[in-house]
Design an enzyme around this catalytic site. Structure first.
Site, mmCIF file in Angstrom:
data_model
loop_
_atom_site.group_PDB
_atom_site.id
_atom_site.type_symbol
_atom_site.label_atom_id
_atom_site.label_comp_id
_atom_site.label_asym_id
_atom_site.label_seq_id
_atom_site.Cartn_x
_atom_site.Cartn_y
_atom_site.Cartn_z
ATOM 1 N N GLU A 112 31.161 59.704 40.358
ATOM 2 C CA GLU A 112 32.400 59.577 39.588
ATOM 3 C C GLU A 112 32.177 59.709 38.089
ATOM 4 O OE1 GLU A 112 34.518 56.053 40.715
ATOM 5 O OE2 GLU A 112 34.996 56.840 42.676
ATOM 6 N N GLU A 115 33.212 58.186 49.513
ATOM 7 C CA GLU A 115 33.840 56.862 49.468
ATOM 8 C C GLU A 115 35.295 56.959 49.904
ATOM 9 O OE1 GLU A 115 33.643 54.675 45.756
ATOM 10 O OE2 GLU A 115 31.554 55.276 45.470
#
Ligand code: GAL
Length: 481
Positions: free
Chosen positions: A170, A378
């Site tokens: 991220e 995720e």
């Protein structure tokens, strides 16, 4: 797109689960580990919910065998975890701390011995404090070489045992939270600095991928991107334009670079207008274009719904880190878009929209635009859980969430998207960065509270058994459940 029948999941589909070093390991200063920026940041009063930190976290460092045994019992095919850079290189460069590296060596062997494939994340936000002090971490181009050297140590050590590698977790989150919103270390709020740090992170990502290939490392490599597809609140052309702005600004701005080595034109032009565009030096574009990933890692939690936002419109708003529903503030980027409530979607107690169809939409968009296979690195539900007197956790809300998202993946597969696997967030409960320990994501409940570690005992939630069954059936019965 409606289908008469859904395609099955591929035979070798990786049903997995994930974690990150700072959120689970604890042992923050054990066996030669150096401090990371998070070890320092959490000590600044007011930065995290109830001043929580990862000093002990869920003590995975000492209990990894117990945790892997639980994974094996569940039947996990893959476990995604991150390596703490400052465990391997205490100041970020120089001498290797063999004891630190050995921990991951042992964890990898333990996973393999239980037929679980390790998915290794090189970087999940915990840059060594040594590099932050030496040259401002991501703000200096020196990070490119240091990150590549660190990555090469891991490639060489684990080559042949690890077949799935994730470069940066991220980047869009750690860069925006670290340099614009000041929620994460180093707590800066300066767009010019942010886009510069981001460009360096892009270069470091590409350089690590190039090194991976140069060394002939086996397996696949790619970044993990936090992707939330953007919708328009309605068909008003101004709102459609806002959604396009949001998609380019929040998503393509990163993924285009990963895959094509170029920033989206309109957004780059807009950054130049603001005086925020990063400096692109000779050689950068070549490096970026060369460092193309093998897959797109996707962390998916929610979608965003957008509307027109004038130049003097709404900007950054406060995030809900307390779990009191409805406490997040309106936000947007003046002149580009603002985020609205979607009347069709329910939200969690942390105000995150629940949108399984959004996952399918996102997978479709990525597959068509970038033509890469996708690994979901995720996806999960952060909620309050309660332990009954019989030491059970009835988290049917999580089962519901995961079942619907698994089904969305199966639908995307049926649509023609190439999917490598699904790593849920998370395997055990863990420290949720700013949100403390009350926001729980795991299949395994860890009995600790914000300011009381208790004995850190592990208890299997109902969702543990649901995923066990789903893995066993290779997702064959998601529709009928
Ligand atoms: C992501 C992050 C994870 C985890 C998750 C759920 O942004 O990569 O570390 O915290 O959110 O909150």
């Amino acid at each position: 797109m409606e289908h008469k029948r859904l395609s099955p999941f591929p035979k070798d589909f990786l049903w997995g689960s994930a974690s990150a070093a700072y959120q689970v390991e604890g042992a923050w200063d054990k066996d030669g580990k150096g401090p990371s920026v998070w070890d320092e940041f959490v000590r600044i009063p007011g930065t995290t919910f109830k001043e929580t930190n990862g000093d002990v976290a869920v003590d995975h460092y000492h209990r990894y065998k117990e945790d892997v045994a639980l994974m094996a019992e569940q039947g996990l095919k893959a476990y995604r975890f991150s390596i703490a850079w400052s465990r391997v290189l205490p100041t970020g460069r120089g001498e290797i701390n063999e004891q630190g590296l050995q921990f991951y060596d042992d964890l990898i062997d333990e996973l393999i011995a239980h037929n679980i494939k390790p998915v290794v994340t090189l970087y999940h936000w915990d840059i060594p404090q040594g590099l932050q002090d030496a040259y401002g971490g991501w703000e200096s181009r020196q990070i490119i070489e240091d990150f590549t050297t660190y990555a090469a140590i891991l490639f060489e050590r684990f080559n042949g045992r690890v077949h799935h590698w994730v470069t940066l977790n991220e980047q869009n989150v750690f860069i925006s939270h670290g340099y614009q919103l000041a929620y994460h270390p180093p707590g800066v709020s300066d767009e010019k600095r942010m886009y510069n740090a981001n460009h360096n992170a892009n270069l470091a990502n590409a350089s690590a991928i190039n090194k991976f290939r140069e060394l002939g490392t086996s397996g696949k490599i790619g970044p993990s991107f936090a992707y939330g597809p953007n919708y328009a609140i309605d068909a008003h052309p101004k709102n459609e334009l806002a959604a396009l702005n949001a998609e380019e600004f929040n998503a393509n701005f990163w993924m285009d670079i990963y895959v094509w080595g170029e920033y989206p034109k309109a957004i780059f032009h807009w950054l130049e207008e603001q005086g925020w565009a990063p400096e692109i030096l000779p050689g950068d574009t070549e490096l970026l274009k060369k460092g193309k990933p093998d897959f797109m890692g996707v962390n998916y939690y929610r979608t965003m719904t957008n509307a027109f936002n004038p130049i003097d419109g709404v900007g950054h708003g406060k995030m809900n880190t307390t779990g009191e529903k409805g406490t997040s503030e309106e936000k947007g980027v003046p002149g580009l878009f603002k985020i609205q409530d979607n009347p069709y979607l329910e939200k969690t107690n942390w105000d995150w929209e629940i949108d399984p169809t959004g996952l399918r939409i996102g997978l479709r968009r990525i597959a068509s635009r970038y033509r890469l296979p996708i690994l979901i690195t995720e996806n999960g539900l952060g909620e309050y859980d309660s332990l009954t007197d019989d030491k059970e956790i009835h988290d049917e809300y999580r089962i519901d969430y995961l079942r619907q998202h698994s089904l969305a993946i199966q639908e995307a597969i049926t649509d023609g998207v190439e999917m490598l696997g699904y790593c849920t967030w998370s395997f055990t409960d863990l420290l949720s960065w700013l949100n403390g320990y009350q926001k729980r994501y795991g299949f395994v409940y860890v009995d600790r509270e914000e300011n009381d570690e208790k004995e850190l005992k592990r208890y299997k939630k109902d969702s543990f058994y649901w995923y066990q069954k789903t893995i066993k059936e290779n997702g064959a019965n998601l529709v009928d459940e």
